[in-house]
Design an enzyme around this catalytic site. Structure first.
Site, PDB file in Angstrom:
ATOM      1  N   TYR A 143       3.172   1.591   8.525  1.00 35.99           N
ATOM      2  CA  TYR A 143       3.406   2.344   9.043  1.00 35.99           C
ATOM      3  C   TYR A 143       4.303   3.331   9.929  1.00 35.99           C
ATOM      4  CZ  TYR A 143      -0.914   1.092   5.326  1.00 35.99           C
ATOM      5  OH  TYR A 143      -1.275   0.925   4.637  1.00 35.99           O
ATOM      6  N   LYS A 194      -1.199 -12.457   9.065  1.00 34.78           N
ATOM      7  CA  LYS A 194       0.420 -13.626   7.890  1.00 34.78           C
ATOM      8  C   LYS A 194       0.760 -14.547   8.862  1.00 34.78           C
ATOM      9  CE  LYS A 194      -0.589 -13.345   3.501  1.00 34.78           C
ATOM     10  NZ  LYS A 194      -0.398 -14.828   2.554  1.00 34.78           N
ATOM     11  N   ASP A 227      -4.997 -12.799   2.648  1.00 34.65           N
ATOM     12  CA  ASP A 227      -5.006 -12.577   1.642  1.00 34.65           C
ATOM     13  C   ASP A 227      -6.890 -13.632   1.681  1.00 34.65           C
ATOM     14  OD1 ASP A 227      -3.750 -15.083   2.673  1.00 34.65           O
ATOM     15  OD2 ASP A 227      -2.767 -15.243   0.691  1.00 34.65           O
ATOM     16  N   ASP A 251      -6.277  -1.339   6.969  1.00 36.08           N
ATOM     17  CA  ASP A 251      -6.470  -0.975   4.892  1.00 36.08           C
ATOM     18  C   ASP A 251      -7.383  -1.166   4.706  1.00 36.08           C
ATOM     19  OD1 ASP A 251      -6.016   1.830   4.277  1.00 36.08           O
ATOM     20  OD2 ASP A 251      -4.044   1.602   4.553  1.00 36.08           O
ATOM     21  N   ASP A 255     -11.692  -1.123   2.832  1.00 39.07           N
ATOM     22  CA  ASP A 255     -11.816  -0.695   2.047  1.00 39.07           C
ATOM     23  C   ASP A 255     -12.728  -1.017   0.674  1.00 39.07           C
ATOM     24  OD1 ASP A 255     -10.876   1.847   1.662  1.00 39.07           O
ATOM     25  OD2 ASP A 255      -9.283   2.236   0.932  1.00 39.07           O
TER      26      ASP A 255
END
Ligand code: NAD
Length: 374
Positions: A143, A194, A227, A251, A255
Site C-alpha cells: 500500500y 507468500k 491463500d 487487510d 476481515d
C-alpha cells in the site's frame, strides 16, 4: 498501579459520539472504583473537525495525540463529505493520526462470545469458543511501496504498478509485537506470507524465524501461505492463536476473521507504535465499524466494540490485564443475561438502546470491581 493516565477521546462522526458516551461512563466507573486516574481530554476528528476548522484534524489535535497515553476514537465519515477533495475528507484525519504516530501494528481480535455463537455465518461447532488475533502490519508493504502508479505504454496500453516492499526492521518490529501478544495468550504464532512466489515473503519468513529463535524460544511458530490461511480460517479457525502478517494479506484476513464473529458492533481494534518517552507505546484504540450514518442519532448503535476497545487499552498500553479481563467479563455477563442491541437481537432476548447497554455493562463492572477488590 500507575495512577495518572491521559486519554485523548476523539468521538468523531455518526454513531461515534453515541458509543463514546458509553465508554465515558465506563471510564468514570474505573475512576471511582480503582486507583487509576483517567484524565480525559475530548477533541474533534473527521467531519466534525472539518465543520469547525475546515480540516479533518488540526495540528493541535495531532500534538495532543502525541502527548497522550492513548487515543480512543469513535468513528469518522459520512456520505455528505464524499464530494470534498481527498485531503479534506474525514477519513484523512484518521490516516494522518496513524501516520504521524507511526502506528505500525494493527491488532484485531476476533472472539466469539458464547451467547452470540449463532450470529456467525459458520456452523456453531466451528466457531464456538473461537478467540483469535490477527496482527497486521499497517504502515508498509504494497500500500506504500514504490514504484507505484499508472503508466501509459507506447503500444497504447496502460500499466498499473504497486510494489510489495518490506525491510528487516519493519518485519522484526511487527513480529516482536506478535510474539509478545502470543506470550500472553496460547503461545502460538502463525506467520503468513507468500514465500512460494514472492521474495518479500521469503525475507519475511527468514526474519520471523530468526526473531523467534533469538527472543521467543517458548512460542510455537508455524508458517502458512496467505491463500491457505484464508481457507483455514473458514475451515477450522480455532487452530489459530495469533496470525502475524503484512498489510495486504492482513487487510483481507482480518476481515474474514471479523466476519466469523458475525457482528460488526462487537469488534474492537488497536493500532500500536513504538515506545514513547513514558515507556508506553503510542496507541490508538477504535471499533472496527464505521460511523453507521443509517442509524446515527437514534440511540440504537451497539457500544460494545467501543467498550472492548477500552479493554484493549487497559491490556496493551497500561498492562492492566486483570482490569481488561474484568471489563470483558462484564460485557459477557450482560450478554449472558439476554440484553441485546438491535444489531445482535435474538429471540427471547431484551432489546436495549445504546445508552442502556452502556449502563448495564457499567453496573456489572462496578459489581465485579467491588467483588474483586481491585
Ligand atoms: P459502517 O461500519 O459504518 O456500517 C456498516 C453497517 O453496519 C451499517 O448497516 C451500520 O448500521 C452497521 N453498524 C456499524 N456499526 C454498528 C454498531 N456499532 N451497532 C449497530 N450497527 C452497526 O460502514 P459503512 O456504512 O461502509 O461506512 C459508513 C461511513 O463510515 C463511511 O463514511 C466510511 O468511510 C466510514 N468508515 C469509518 C471507519 C472508521 O472510522 N475507522 C471505518 C469504516 C468506515
Amino acid at each position: 498501579m500507575n495512577k495518572k493516565t491521559n486519554i485523548l477521546l476523539l468521538p468523531g462522526d455518526g454513531i461515534g459520539p453515541e458509543v463514546c458516551s458509553s465508554v465515558k461512563e465506563v471510564i468514570n466507573c474505573l475512576n471511582n472504583n480503582t486507583e487509576i486516574d483517567f484524565l480525559v481530554d475530548e477533541d474533534l476528528v473527521g467531519g466534525c473537525s472539518y465543520e469547525r476548522h475546515k480540516v479533518p484534524i488540526t495540528d493541535k489535535v495531532i500534538a495532543k495525540a502525541k502527548n497522550s497515553d492513548g487515543i480512543l476514537l469513535g468513528s469518522v465519515g459520512s456520505p455528505i463529505y464524499e464530494s470534498l477533495p481527498f485531503e479534506l475528507r474525514p477519513e484523512r484525519g484518521l490516516l494522518k493520526l496513524r501516520k504521524e504516530l507511526d502506528l505500525f501494528a494493527n491488532i484485531r481480535p476476533a472472539k466469539v462470545f458464547n451467547s452470540l455463537v449463532d450470529a456467525s455465518s459458520l456452523k456453531r461447532d466451528i466457531v464456538k469458543n473461537m478467540d483469535i488475533v490477527v496482527l497486521r502490519e499497517l504502515t508498509g508493504g504494497i500500500y506504500f511501496g514504490e514504484p507505484r502508479g499508472i503508466e501509459n505504454l507506447s503500444d497504447g496500453q496502460r500499466k498499473g504498478i504497486n510494489t510489495e516492499v518490506y525491510t528487516t526492521n519493519e518485519i522484526i518490529r511487527l513480529g516482536r509485537v506478535g510474539f509478545e501478544i502470543a506470550s500472553l495468550r496460547k503461545k502460538a504464532v502463525h506467520s503468513v506470507e507468500k514465500a512460494n512466489v514472492m521474495e518479500s515473503g521469503v525475507l519475511w519468513r527468514e526474519e520471523i524465524h530468526k526473531l523467534k529463535e533469538k527472543e521467543f524460544p517458548d512460542i510455537s511458530l508455524k508458517n502458512m501461505y496467505a491463500d491457505n490461511c484464508a481457507m483455514q480460517l473458514v475451515k477450522d479457525p480455532k487452530q489459530f492463536d495469533v496470525i502475524v502478517t503484512g498489510n495486504l494479506f492482513g487487510d483481507i484476513l482480518s476481515d474474514i476473521s471479523a466476519e466469523l464473529t458475525g457482528s460488526l458492533g462487537m469488534l474492537p481494534s488497536a493500532s500500536l507504535g513504538e515506545f514513547g518517552d513514558s515507556k508506553k507505546r503510542k496507541s490508538l484504540y477504535e471499533p472496527v465499524h464505521g460511523s453507521a450514518p443509517d442509524i446515527a442519532g437514534k440511540n440504537i448503535a451497539n457500544p460494545i466494540a467501543m467498550i472492548l476497545s477500552l479493554s484493549m487499552f487497559l491490556n496493551y498500553t497500561l498492562n492492566f490485564k486483570n482490569l481488561s479481563d474484568l471489563l470483558e467479563k462484564s460485557v459477557e455477563e450482560t450478554l449472558n443475561r439476554g440484553y441485546r442491541t438491535k444489531d445482535i437481537m435474538q429471540k427471547n432476548c431484551n432489546l436495549v438502546s445504546t445508552s442502556e447497554m452502556g449502563n448495564l455493562i457499567t453496573e456489572n463492572l462496578e459489581t465485579l470491581l467491588i467483588k474483586n477488590e481491585i
